[in-house]
Design an enzyme around this catalytic site. Structure first.
Site, PDB file in Angstrom:
ATOM      1  N   ASP A 152     -12.621  -8.853   4.176  1.00 47.18           N
ATOM      2  CA  ASP A 152     -13.844  -8.793   3.360  1.00 47.18           C
ATOM      3  C   ASP A 152     -14.439 -10.189   3.237  1.00 47.18           C
ATOM      4  O   ASP A 152     -15.651 -10.380   3.359  1.00 47.18           O
ATOM      5  CB  ASP A 152     -13.549  -8.247   1.943  1.00 47.18           C
ATOM      6  CG  ASP A 152     -13.844  -6.759   1.824  1.00 47.18           C
ATOM      7  OD1 ASP A 152     -13.692  -6.046   2.834  1.00 47.18           O
ATOM      8  OD2 ASP A 152     -14.223  -6.308   0.720  1.00 47.18           O
TER       9      ASP A 152
ATOM     10  N   TYR B 199       0.825  -1.215   0.000  1.00 47.28           N
ATOM     11  CA  TYR B 199       0.000   0.000   0.000  1.00 47.28           C
ATOM     12  C   TYR B 199       0.856   1.260   0.000  1.00 47.28           C
ATOM     13  O   TYR B 199       0.478   2.269  -0.571  1.00 47.28           O
ATOM     14  CB  TYR B 199      -0.891   0.040   1.248  1.00 47.28           C
ATOM     15  CG  TYR B 199      -2.229  -0.620   1.088  1.00 47.28           C
ATOM     16  CD1 TYR B 199      -2.322  -1.989   0.872  1.00 47.28           C
ATOM     17  CD2 TYR B 199      -3.407   0.120   1.177  1.00 47.28           C
ATOM     18  CE1 TYR B 199      -3.553  -2.600   0.747  1.00 47.28           C
ATOM     19  CE2 TYR B 199      -4.640  -0.485   1.056  1.00 47.28           C
ATOM     20  CZ  TYR B 199      -4.712  -1.841   0.841  1.00 47.28           C
ATOM     21  OH  TYR B 199      -5.930  -2.438   0.718  1.00 47.28           O
TER      22      TYR B 199
ATOM     23  N   ASP C   8      -6.654  -6.857   4.119  1.00 47.46           N
ATOM     24  CA  ASP C   8      -7.738  -6.195   3.384  1.00 47.46           C
ATOM     25  C   ASP C   8      -8.644  -7.248   2.755  1.00 47.46           C
ATOM     26  O   ASP C   8      -9.868  -7.217   2.884  1.00 47.46           O
ATOM     27  CB  ASP C   8      -7.133  -5.285   2.304  1.00 47.46           C
ATOM     28  CG  ASP C   8      -8.205  -4.589   1.486  1.00 47.46           C
ATOM     29  OD1 ASP C   8      -9.162  -4.070   2.087  1.00 47.46           O
ATOM     30  OD2 ASP C   8      -8.099  -4.579   0.246  1.00 47.46           O
TER      31      ASP C   8
ATOM     32  N   ASP D 110      -3.219 -18.126   1.043  1.00 49.12           N
ATOM     33  CA  ASP D 110      -4.168 -18.829   0.165  1.00 49.12           C
ATOM     34  C   ASP D 110      -4.928 -19.899   0.936  1.00 49.12           C
ATOM     35  O   ASP D 110      -6.148 -20.020   0.834  1.00 49.12           O
ATOM     36  CB  ASP D 110      -3.466 -19.403  -1.079  1.00 49.12           C
ATOM     37  CG  ASP D 110      -2.181 -20.155  -0.764  1.00 49.12           C
ATOM     38  OD1 ASP D 110      -1.739 -20.135   0.410  1.00 49.12           O
ATOM     39  OD2 ASP D 110      -1.618 -20.769  -1.689  1.00 49.12           O
TER      40      ASP D 110
ATOM     41  N   LYS E  89       2.866 -15.200   3.210  1.00 51.20           N
ATOM     42  CA  LYS E  89       3.122 -15.970   1.994  1.00 51.20           C
ATOM     43  C   LYS E  89       4.633 -16.192   1.955  1.00 51.20           C
ATOM     44  O   LYS E  89       5.338 -15.786   1.034  1.00 51.20           O
ATOM     45  CB  LYS E  89       2.604 -15.185   0.773  1.00 51.20           C
ATOM     46  CG  LYS E  89       2.648 -15.928  -0.541  1.00 51.20           C
ATOM     47  CD  LYS E  89       1.582 -16.999  -0.683  1.00 51.20           C
ATOM     48  CE  LYS E  89       1.813 -17.791  -1.958  1.00 51.20           C
ATOM     49  NZ  LYS E  89       0.894 -18.952  -2.079  1.00 51.20           N
TER      50      LYS E  89
HETATM   51  C1  IPM Z   1     -10.564  -0.929   3.656  1.00 53.00           C
HETATM   52  C2  IPM Z   1     -10.742  -0.390   2.267  1.00 53.00           C
HETATM   53  C3  IPM Z   1      -9.566   0.510   1.922  1.00 53.00           C
HETATM   54  C4  IPM Z   1      -8.312  -0.339   1.955  1.00 53.00           C
HETATM   55  C5  IPM Z   1      -9.709   1.255   0.583  1.00 53.00           C
HETATM   56  C6  IPM Z   1     -10.973   2.070   0.521  1.00 53.00           C
HETATM   57  C7  IPM Z   1      -8.496   2.093   0.274  1.00 53.00           C
HETATM   58  O1  IPM Z   1     -10.909  -1.413   1.349  1.00 53.00           O
HETATM   59  O2  IPM Z   1     -10.482  -0.128   4.594  1.00 53.00           O
HETATM   60  O3  IPM Z   1     -10.498  -2.148   3.805  1.00 53.00           O
HETATM   61  O4  IPM Z   1      -7.955  -0.976   0.962  1.00 53.00           O
HETATM   62  O5  IPM Z   1      -7.653  -0.367   2.992  1.00 53.00           O
HETATM   63 MG    MG Z   2     -11.021  -3.325   2.205  1.00 51.04          MG
END
Ligand code: IPM
Ligand code: MG
Length: 357
Positions: free
Chosen positions: A250, A143, A246, A222, A190
């Site tokens: 999700d 990042y 990240d 993975d 990884k």
């Molecule tokens: C999160 C989001 C952010 C990230 C984006 C919006 C830059 O997906 O907070 O998880 O990738 O960190």
């Molecule tokens: Mg995110």
């Protein structure tokens, strides 16, 4: 009775709608417990770009530094997603905020309210009792490394970098948390491919010697992605790098039924920032149907972590639990069995939680 100054930073899309509800909950807690909370607001993301030309104006950053905590919404706008060449982007505001405030640890608790067992697309018998706390590193990795184009723009690169110090400080936070929970830590990397992951693993192995009471395992990212769906209950605390965290969080949000339920805390050197995991969701913005529970649960994390108000925080969580037990749902967590009159919009869901407070 405590005096605290809270900065409200709604950002973009449904961030505006849900953060308003989160603030109402904080207000109610202040009244109930005789605290004095003062508030201010600041711009970030697309709304900040529209107003000032940059995604995180200095004024906003200054206000964040001076606040006792930040309740944050979301950033993003579809217009930039379809324009990869845009130089100024809402997400820059979020990344800059994380870096400038030194928010290196992102805590994402994945906990399923029993009432929502059937809202997930994963089988209830696999999910029941799942309770995972993610520690995502938030200010390093691919990042924040050097990025750019070469060969006249025909080749692009993003460099992933970690220092030992960066791994240690997030690692330590994760070990400490594991101690207060089921004493299991899974470090995800990884290391079979990446040098940053090998350094990561070395540092976590070193830390493990200091925490002999915590059972540590190392998993590849993975295979972790697979195990999260196959057997989520095997995890207690998970610590991982920025990009892996990240993606995995999700994925893990589905264990909790909906992204609309998940709160997160970003902590580090200074002011803590509390925000829903979900994004700006422009597809439902302005419709009044966004689930405010993640913002409300973020407010609960804020009370607990930044203010040390455990009783206040627990009360918010139990109010959310009661609302769900009463059968109230926003559309994202409703299912075929939910009665029409129990499906609430953003504001009504907020009122329902306030009632139980
Ligand atoms: C999160 C989001 C952010 C990230 C984006 C919006 C830059 O997906 O907070 O998880 O990738 O960190
Ligand atoms: Mg995110």
């Amino acid at each position: 009775m405590a005096k605290k100054h809270i900065l409200i930073v709604p950002g973009d899309g449904i961030g505006q709608e849900v953060t308003l509800v989160g603030k109402k909950v904080l207000d109610k807690i202040a009244t109930k417990f005789n605290h004095e909370f003062t508030y201010d607001e600041a711009l970030i993301g697309h709304v900040a770009i529209e107003a000032t030309g940059v995604a995180l104006p200095d004024e906003s950053l200054e206000k964040m530094r001076n606040a006792d905590a930040v309740l944050f919404g979301a950033v993003g706008h579809p217009k930039y997603d379809n324009d990869p060449s845009a130089k100024v982007r809402p997400e820059q505001g979020l990344l800059k905020m994380r870096k400038e405030l030194g928010l290196y640890a992102n805590l994402r608790p994945i906990k399923l309210f029993d009432e929502l067992l059937s809202a997930s697309s994963i089988k209830p018998e696999i999910l029941k009792g799942a309770d995972i706390l993610f520690f995502r590193e938030l200010t390093g990795d691919i990042y924040f490394g050097e990025k750019g184009r070469k060969n006249d723009g025909d080749t692009a690169y993003d460099i992933a970098e970690y220092s030992r110090y960066e791994v240690q400080r997030i690692g330590r936070k994760a070990f400490e948390a594991a101690r207060t929970r089921r004493k299991k830590l899974c470090s995800v990397d990884k290391a079979n491919v990446l040098e940053t992951s090998r350094l990561w693993r070395e540092e976590i192995q070193k830390l493990a010697l200091e925490y002999p009471d915590v059972e540590v395992e190392h998993q590849f990212v993975d295979s972790t992605a697979m195990m999260l769906i196959k057997d989520p209950r095997r995890f207690d605390v998970v610590v991982t790098a920025n990009l892996f965290g990240d993606i995995l969080t999700d994925e893990a949000s589905q264990i909790a039924g909906s992204m609309g339920m998940l709160a997160s805390a970003s902590i580090g050197d200074g002011t803590g920032v509390y925000e829903p995991i979900h994004g700006s969701a422009h597809d439902i913005t302005g419709k009044g149907i966004a689930n405010p529970l993640a913002s409300i649960l973020s407010a609960a994390l804020l009370l607990d972590i930044s203010f040390g108000m455990k009783a206040e925080s627990d009360l918010v969580i139990s109010a959310v639990d009661k609302v769900l037990k009463e059968g109230y749902r926003t559309v994202d967590i409703a299912d075929a069995t939910t009665a029409k009159d129990k499906i609430l919009g953003t504001a009504a869901m907020g009122e329902a939680v306030l009632k139980f407070l």
